[in-house]
Design a protein around this motif. Sequence first.
Motif, short mmCIF file in Angstrom:
data_model
loop_
_atom_site.label_atom_id
_atom_site.label_comp_id
_atom_site.label_asym_id
_atom_site.label_seq_id
_atom_site.Cartn_x
_atom_site.Cartn_y
_atom_site.Cartn_z
N GLN A 1 0.85 -1.19 0.00
CA GLN A 1 0.00 0.00 0.00
C GLN A 1 0.88 1.23 0.00
O GLN A 1 1.60 1.49 0.97
CB GLN A 1 -0.94 0.02 1.20
CG GLN A 1 -1.97 1.13 1.14
CD GLN A 1 -3.11 0.92 2.11
OE1 GLN A 1 -3.01 0.17 3.08
NE2 GLN A 1 -4.24 1.59 1.85
N ALA A 2 0.84 1.96 -1.10
CA ALA A 2 1.58 3.21 -1.23
C ALA A 2 0.75 4.34 -0.63
O ALA A 2 -0.48 4.23 -0.54
CB ALA A 2 1.89 3.48 -2.69
N PRO A 3 1.39 5.43 -0.24
CA PRO A 3 0.65 6.55 0.37
C PRO A 3 -0.47 7.06 -0.53
O PRO A 3 -0.26 7.33 -1.71
CB PRO A 3 1.74 7.61 0.54
CG PRO A 3 3.00 6.85 0.64
CD PRO A 3 2.84 5.67 -0.28
N GLU B 1 -2.67 -3.18 -2.86
CA GLU B 1 -2.66 -3.95 -4.09
C GLU B 1 -1.82 -5.21 -3.97
O GLU B 1 -0.85 -5.26 -3.21
CB GLU B 1 -2.16 -3.09 -5.27
CG GLU B 1 -0.78 -2.52 -5.12
CD GLU B 1 -0.40 -1.60 -6.27
OE1 GLU B 1 -1.04 -0.53 -6.39
OE2 GLU B 1 0.51 -1.97 -7.04
N PHE B 2 -2.18 -6.18 -4.77
CA PHE B 2 -1.53 -7.48 -4.76
C PHE B 2 -0.10 -7.41 -5.28
O PHE B 2 0.18 -6.70 -6.25
CB PHE B 2 -2.35 -8.44 -5.63
CG PHE B 2 -1.72 -9.77 -5.87
CD1 PHE B 2 -1.10 -10.06 -7.09
CD2 PHE B 2 -1.74 -10.74 -4.89
CE1 PHE B 2 -0.52 -11.29 -7.32
CE2 PHE B 2 -1.16 -11.98 -5.11
CZ PHE B 2 -0.55 -12.25 -6.32
N VAL B 3 0.80 -8.15 -4.62
CA VAL B 3 2.19 -8.24 -5.08
C VAL B 3 2.50 -9.66 -5.53
O VAL B 3 2.93 -9.89 -6.66
CB VAL B 3 3.17 -7.82 -3.97
CG1 VAL B 3 4.61 -8.00 -4.43
CG2 VAL B 3 2.91 -6.38 -3.53
N ALA B 4 2.31 -10.63 -4.62
CA ALA B 4 2.67 -12.01 -4.92
C ALA B 4 1.94 -12.95 -3.98
O ALA B 4 1.62 -12.57 -2.85
CB ALA B 4 4.18 -12.21 -4.81
N THR C 1 8.16 1.89 -3.42
CA THR C 1 8.02 2.43 -2.07
C THR C 1 6.59 2.27 -1.58
O THR C 1 5.63 2.70 -2.23
CB THR C 1 8.42 3.92 -2.06
OG1 THR C 1 9.81 4.03 -2.37
CG2 THR C 1 8.14 4.54 -0.70
N ALA C 2 6.44 1.61 -0.42
CA ALA C 2 5.12 1.32 0.13
C ALA C 2 5.29 0.60 1.46
O ALA C 2 6.40 0.20 1.83
CB ALA C 2 4.32 0.43 -0.83
N VAL C 3 4.18 0.43 2.14
CA VAL C 3 4.13 -0.50 3.27
C VAL C 3 3.75 -1.86 2.70
O VAL C 3 2.77 -1.97 1.95
CB VAL C 3 3.12 -0.05 4.33
CG1 VAL C 3 3.03 -1.08 5.45
CG2 VAL C 3 3.50 1.31 4.89
N TYR C 4 4.52 -2.88 3.04
CA TYR C 4 4.29 -4.23 2.54
C TYR C 4 3.66 -5.07 3.66
O TYR C 4 4.17 -5.10 4.79
CB TYR C 4 5.60 -4.86 2.07
CG TYR C 4 6.04 -4.32 0.74
CD1 TYR C 4 6.51 -3.01 0.62
CD2 TYR C 4 5.97 -5.09 -0.41
CE1 TYR C 4 6.90 -2.49 -0.60
CE2 TYR C 4 6.36 -4.58 -1.64
CZ TYR C 4 6.82 -3.28 -1.73
OH TYR C 4 7.21 -2.77 -2.95
N THR D 1 5.41 -3.64 6.95
CA THR D 1 6.79 -3.15 7.08
C THR D 1 7.05 -2.16 5.96
O THR D 1 6.67 -2.39 4.80
CB THR D 1 7.79 -4.32 7.05
OG1 THR D 1 9.12 -3.82 7.30
CG2 THR D 1 7.79 -5.06 5.72
N GLN D 2 7.68 -1.05 6.30
CA GLN D 2 7.90 0.02 5.34
C GLN D 2 9.11 -0.28 4.45
O GLN D 2 10.19 -0.62 4.96
CB GLN D 2 8.13 1.36 6.07
CG GLN D 2 8.47 2.53 5.16
CD GLN D 2 7.29 2.98 4.33
OE1 GLN D 2 6.17 3.13 4.83
NE2 GLN D 2 7.52 3.22 3.03
N VAL D 3 8.91 -0.12 3.17
CA VAL D 3 10.00 -0.20 2.20
C VAL D 3 10.08 1.14 1.48
O VAL D 3 9.09 1.60 0.92
CB VAL D 3 9.77 -1.34 1.18
CG1 VAL D 3 10.80 -1.27 0.05
CG2 VAL D 3 9.83 -2.69 1.88
N THR D 4 11.25 1.75 1.53
CA THR D 4 11.45 3.04 0.87
C THR D 4 12.63 2.92 -0.08
O THR D 4 13.73 2.53 0.33
CB THR D 4 11.72 4.16 1.89
OG1 THR D 4 10.64 4.23 2.82
CG2 THR D 4 11.88 5.50 1.19
#
Length: 125
Positions: free
Chosen positions: A39-41, A46-49, A91-94, A119-122
Amino acid sequence: QVQLVESGGGLVQAGGSLRLSCAAAGRTFSRNAMCWFLQAPGKAREFVAAIGWNGSSTYYADSVKGRFTISRDNAKNTVYLQMNSLKPEDTAVYYCAASSALFTIQKTQTGYNYWGQGTQVTVSS
């Protein structure tokens, strides 16, 4: 109480790699699909895998195909997301999630009953 705990997020430069982990506690998911969403700001989740119960089936969003790999270790009740060639748009929260349905795999949020806190990924450019 069932808990999914993500780890491995952080700040990385474009082109770099991160490996996310999601450890489940409180019950086993060895016969259940698990997945990752982001989920991006200001945007919807949205689906990833997603990965099937024994790891033989995997599905990816088009945006991450060839760059991300989902895997699992049922002995550790853990699912992973290896992210390579990261881009700023990643960049999003995963979030990881697990399904209570047996031996099926879905790519929609409604197919998953248990969710981690994220968990935040930047990714910097």
